[in-house]
Design an enzyme around this catalytic site. Structure first.
Site, PDB file in Angstrom:
ATOM      1  N   LYS A  76       1.674  -5.056  -0.685  1.00 22.79           N
ATOM      2  CA  LYS A  76       2.014  -3.872   0.104  1.00 22.79           C
ATOM      3  C   LYS A  76       1.725  -4.178   1.574  1.00 22.79           C
ATOM      4  O   LYS A  76       0.705  -4.814   1.897  1.00 22.79           O
ATOM      5  CB  LYS A  76       1.174  -2.688  -0.382  1.00 22.79           C
ATOM      6  CG  LYS A  76       1.536  -1.355   0.271  1.00 22.79           C
ATOM      7  CD  LYS A  76       0.707  -0.214  -0.340  1.00 22.79           C
ATOM      8  CE  LYS A  76       1.105   1.143   0.219  1.00 22.79           C
ATOM      9  NZ  LYS A  76       0.303   2.248  -0.357  1.00 22.79           N
ATOM     10  N   SER A 151       3.044   6.280  -2.077  1.00 21.41           N
ATOM     11  CA  SER A 151       3.516   5.477  -0.970  1.00 21.41           C
ATOM     12  C   SER A 151       3.782   4.009  -1.302  1.00 21.41           C
ATOM     13  O   SER A 151       4.474   3.333  -0.558  1.00 21.41           O
ATOM     14  CB  SER A 151       2.506   5.553   0.171  1.00 21.41           C
ATOM     15  OG  SER A 151       1.313   4.875  -0.177  1.00 21.41           O
ATOM     16  N   SER A 175      -0.800   7.070  -4.832  1.00 19.88           N
ATOM     17  CA  SER A 175       0.189   6.135  -4.281  1.00 19.88           C
ATOM     18  C   SER A 175       0.418   4.852  -5.065  1.00 19.88           C
ATOM     19  O   SER A 175       1.364   4.122  -4.787  1.00 19.88           O
ATOM     20  CB  SER A 175      -0.171   5.773  -2.844  1.00 19.88           C
ATOM     21  OG  SER A 175       0.173   6.817  -1.972  1.00 19.88           O
TER      22      SER A 175
END
Lengths: 484, 95
Positions: A76, A151, A175
């Site tokens: 990420k 997210s 997330s």
């Protein structure tokens, strides 16, 4: 090759069926030809990946390979990776080349994992749809008109589309779990403090936690063995012994007490998601688990508590973006205040600005007690609810998200509608507990996940239950047709 | 809790955020609905409940007060928008 699990890839590398360079090249080729359909990656680090892979092959030839040596991974874009752009999905950091390596990515590197690139995300991890990214939304690999969740939507889409065998994510209010559920993969949010936050760009420091996003619980366990543990560089990292997360995967579920919170099966839960979750729970019962209805009465209060505490912490954390030391700076500032306000006005997107303002308001004189202090008191009530529940049950089961992935743009400009989608994930972060989501089937043609919440430091048990469930189901093996 | 334009402007000033005048309506509406959501907290009975800041009620771990970092000024300043002689440059603050 790309439908193999981590354990299978490790076997293939060990037996010489393929080299790390061949494996890495295969994934890089897939990203090149297929990522335009999902927009899962912000940066692809091809050159670095191939050189890491060549190094991994040498390590193996020398007989020094570990369980993960030579296997590719996507990170990420919230983790600082030295010498590589680390944007956090924001225009503010579009020009930021991280000068150091986060603990999570360093541990991955030390385990011999190969970084393929950095994945797309909601700006500063604020969002549940991936639509707040400066780099455009990631699209769900199962239906490119739908959100992947957020997210960590880029990481979820990358694993679901088999553009990476495994990925890292972060979970502040769901997330990791919510996008994993919506993309049909496995995601683990560890206990707060189990994985170091050092070098992970901060959103809400008392809630943020990194974890694995994988095809299977076994794969997640393999990555946990690499990234978990005390880190003196993170003062909230916890000094309790780290399990061997792969050691107990095959333990039986006989006598396991599973709590079903009535608030998790109430109004607001999509009927077809409910059907899927109920049949997943039956599978656990068939394996000997004992079901028990429980109550987590504070569940609905988790939304207001979270949407005060997280923005308050964010408003403090994001004050570092001032145009002085790194990141975006506006053109021709006329004085210091002009520089701060224009830099931040231009660099942050709408959702980030909203949260900074809510946080600033909740912390401002006259409102602190009514909002921030009150939210922290409610936070303790939420934690107490869980502590009481874990007196009676070993693990709590329910849906991860109330709905499956919805259409891109369908809740734009209605932040509260988006916040309400986080109802089943927020409490876990507020209490600091571990939770896993595993693919449990399809509702409305889209994947959805079963969430299992454990007591503090019970990651091994969650992975064990997830693994046993995946021994009798094949939802985790489903792939979207155009990525097969 | 309804937030008007003046309050949005005040909060934006506190947070050092320049907002476009055309966006003020949208922000006022959004912030009002978020604070309405936050107001649901008031229904909870929290008498005598200690606020929870760290989910594990953990104490901050301390370390010995020793210099452990090496000087990496040049390396770290590579990301700075403007530097000179090892210093960060900003617009003039004092006349």
């Amino acid at each position: 090759m790309h439908n193999k699990t981590l354990a299978e890839l490790a076997d293939g590398l060990k037996s010489g069926e393929f080299s790390s360079v061949e494996l890495t090249t295969h994934y890089l080729d897939r990203i090149k030809s297929l990522d335009s359909q999902t927009n899962a990656f912000i940066s692809v680090t091809e050159e670095q990946a191939l050189s890491q892979a060549a190094e991994a092959d040498k390590t193996r030839a020398a007989g020094d390979a570990t369980a993960l040596t030579g296997i590719p991974i996507a990170h990420k874009d919230i983790f600082c990776t030295e010498g590589v752009k680390t944007s956090c999905g924001s225009k503010m950091l579009d020009n930021f080349i991280a000068p150091y390596e986060s603990t999570v990515t360093e541990k991955c590197n030390n385990s011999g994992l190969i970084m393929l690139g950095k994945t797309n995300m909601d700006e500063f991890a604020m969002g549940s749809t991936n639509e707040s990214s400066f780099y455009g939304p990631t699209k769900n690999p199962w239906d490119n008109t739908k959100i992947p969740g957020g997210s960590s939507g880029g990481s979820a889409a990358a694993v679901a589309a088999r553009l990476a065998p495994i990925a890292t994510g972060t979970d502040t209010g769901g997330s990791i779990r919510q996008p994993a559920s919506m993309c049909g993969i496995t995601g683990l949010k560890p206990t707060y403090g189990r994985v170091s936050r050092w070098g992970m760009i901060a959103f809400a420091s008392s809630l943020d936690q990194a974890g694995p996003m994988a095809q299977t619980a076994e794969d997640a366990a393999m990555l946990m063995n690499s990234i978990a543990g005390l880190d003196h560089k993170d003062s909230t990292s916890i000094d309790t012994p780290v399990d061997d997360y792969t050691a107990n995967l095959n333990n039986g579920l006989e006598g396991l007490r599973v709590g079903l919170p009535k608030e998790y099966f109430a109004e607001g839960l999509d009927d077809s998601v409910k059907t899927v979750i109920e049949s997943a729970i039956k599978e656990m019962e068939k394996q000997g688990a004992i079901l028990k209805e429980i109550s987590l009465a504070t569940t609905s209060l988790s939304i207001p508590a979270y949407y005060v505490i997280a923005p308050a912490e964010a408003s403090a954390n994001l004050s570092r973006f001032d145009g002085v030391r790194f990141g975006h700076r506006c053109e021709d500032p006329k004085d210091l205040t002009d520089m701060y306000t224009r830099t931040r006005g231009e660099g942050f997107g709408d959702e980030v600005k909203r949260r900074i303002m809510v946080g600033a308001y909740a912390l401002s004189a006259g409102y602190y007690d009514a909002y921030y202090k009150k939210a922290q008191q409610v936070r303790r009530l939420i934690k107490n609810d869980f502590i009481k529940a874990f007196d009676e049950v070993d693990v709590i089961a329910g849906p991860t998200a109330p709905t499956t992935a919805f259409g891109l743009g369908s809740i734009k400009n209605d932040p509260v509608a988006m916040y309400l989608e986080d109802i089943f994930t927020l409490s876990v972060n507020l209490a600091g507990l571990p939770a896993i989501t595993v693919p449990a089937g399809f509702a409305n043609g889209m994947p959805t996940g079963l969430q299992l919440i454990g007591n503090y430091f019970q990651e091994s048990k969650l992975l064990n239950i997830g693994h046993k469930y995946q021994q009798v189901t094949d939802w985790h093996k489903k792939t979207p047709e155009q990525f097969a | 809790m309804s937030i008007d334009h003046d309050q949005v402007a005040k909060i934006a000033e506190l947070a050092r955020l320049k907002l476009e005048p055309s966006q003020m309506d949208q922000y006022a509406e959004n912030l009002s609905s978020i604070l309405d959501l936050a107001d649901q907290l008031q229904a909870a009975d929290t008498d005598g409940i200690e606020p929870l800041a760290n989910p594990l009620d953990a104490e901050q771990r301390l370390r010995a007060d020793k210099v452990t970092e090496t000087n990496q000024r040049e390396h770290l300043q590579k990301n700075a928008p403007s530097t000179e002689a090892g210093l960060f440059l900003v617009p003039k603050v004092i006349e």
